[in-house]
Scaffold this motif. Structure first.
Motif, mmCIF file in Angstrom:
data_model
loop_
_atom_site.group_PDB
_atom_site.id
_atom_site.type_symbol
_atom_site.label_atom_id
_atom_site.label_comp_id
_atom_site.label_asym_id
_atom_site.label_seq_id
_atom_site.Cartn_x
_atom_site.Cartn_y
_atom_site.Cartn_z
ATOM 1 N N SER A 110 45.395 71.270 58.584
ATOM 2 C CA SER A 110 45.497 72.286 59.638
ATOM 3 C C SER A 110 44.242 73.147 59.726
ATOM 4 O O SER A 110 43.853 73.576 60.814
ATOM 5 N N VAL A 141 41.156 72.244 59.331
ATOM 6 C CA VAL A 141 39.993 71.590 59.942
ATOM 7 C C VAL A 141 40.321 70.736 61.162
ATOM 8 O O VAL A 141 39.413 70.221 61.808
ATOM 9 N N HIS A 142 41.588 70.598 61.493
ATOM 10 C CA HIS A 142 41.977 69.730 62.606
ATOM 11 C C HIS A 142 41.330 70.178 63.914
ATOM 12 O O HIS A 142 41.360 71.351 64.269
ATOM 13 N N ASP A 143 40.725 69.208 64.599
ATOM 14 C CA ASP A 143 40.086 69.432 65.908
ATOM 15 C C ASP A 143 38.902 70.409 65.857
ATOM 16 O O ASP A 143 38.570 71.033 66.855
ATOM 17 N N LYS A 144 38.278 70.562 64.704
ATOM 18 C CA LYS A 144 37.095 71.423 64.590
ATOM 19 C C LYS A 144 35.835 70.579 64.790
ATOM 20 O O LYS A 144 35.823 69.387 64.546
ATOM 21 N N SER A 145 34.787 71.212 65.219
ATOM 22 C CA SER A 145 33.491 70.542 65.320
ATOM 23 C C SER A 145 33.029 70.192 63.900
ATOM 24 O O SER A 145 33.501 70.801 62.927
ATOM 25 N N SER A 189 30.368 71.007 62.311
ATOM 26 C CA SER A 189 29.830 72.177 61.592
ATOM 27 C C SER A 189 30.939 73.146 61.188
ATOM 28 O O SER A 189 30.917 73.714 60.090
ATOM 29 N N ALA A 190 31.923 73.336 62.056
ATOM 30 C CA ALA A 190 33.051 74.217 61.720
ATOM 31 C C ALA A 190 33.914 73.592 60.621
ATOM 32 O O ALA A 190 34.436 74.302 59.750
ATOM 33 N N HIS A 191 34.057 72.273 60.655
ATOM 34 C CA HIS A 191 34.795 71.528 59.626
ATOM 35 C C HIS A 191 34.136 71.769 58.268
ATOM 36 O O HIS A 191 34.794 72.112 57.281
ATOM 37 N N HIS A 192 32.804 71.588 58.227
ATOM 38 C CA HIS A 192 32.060 71.789 56.986
ATOM 39 C C HIS A 192 32.182 73.228 56.498
ATOM 40 O O HIS A 192 32.442 73.466 55.317
ATOM 41 N N ALA A 215 34.505 75.468 57.080
ATOM 42 C CA ALA A 215 35.860 75.789 56.628
ATOM 43 C C ALA A 215 36.129 75.205 55.244
ATOM 44 O O ALA A 215 36.685 75.887 54.372
#
Length: 136
Positions: free
Chosen positions: A5, A7-11, A13-16, A18
């Motif tokens: 939840s 990181v789901h649907d994150k870019s 860079s945002a995934h990294h 988080a």
């Protein structure tokens, strides 16, 4: 489910960012960690989203109940799957007995299930030496 939840649907860079923020309290405790050193910064993270996948049943797990007396037979039944219905199972609970409950066992179980699928569709059996160390 929390990580999924997060990181789901994150870019990318945002995934990294988080995952870096989530795991920083853990890897920052490693010996010789220095926040100023580029060598101490994760280059990438890998996380799956199978818990959000309708085709994966939103995730699952296996466990053995207290008092179970024939867990080895249960593992063998899960390992066999239902090939007549084109259902094969893989994961740490279908692993060779020396690796049940381990990441290595999950990997070996995946290789073994893939080999059984190949055989079911007329493919040639691969040398067992490369999967499950001959145990599969």
């Amino acid at each position: 489910m929390y990580i999924t939840s997060l990181v789901h649907d994150k870019s990318p860079s945002a995934h990294h960012a988080a995952l870096n923020a989530f795991f920083l309290p853990y890897f920052s405790r490693l010996p010789h960690y220095s926040p100023a050193s580029p060598d101490c910064q994760p280059l990438t993270f890998l996380s799956t989203a199978w818990q959000k996948d309708d085709l994966a049943g939103h995730g699952s797990y296996c466990n053995f109940q207290v008092g179970l007396t024939d867990a080895d037979a249960d593992i063998e039944v899960m390992r066999h799957g239902m090939p007549e219905r084109h259902v094969w199972l893989a994961g740490e609970h279908t692993a060779p007995f020396v690796a049940v409950g381990t990441v290595t066992g999950a990997y070996w179980a995946g290789e073994g299930a893939a080999q059984r699928i190949i055989e079911a569709y007329g493919g040639k059996r691969r040398d067992k030496q490369t999967w499950g160390q001959g145990i599969g």
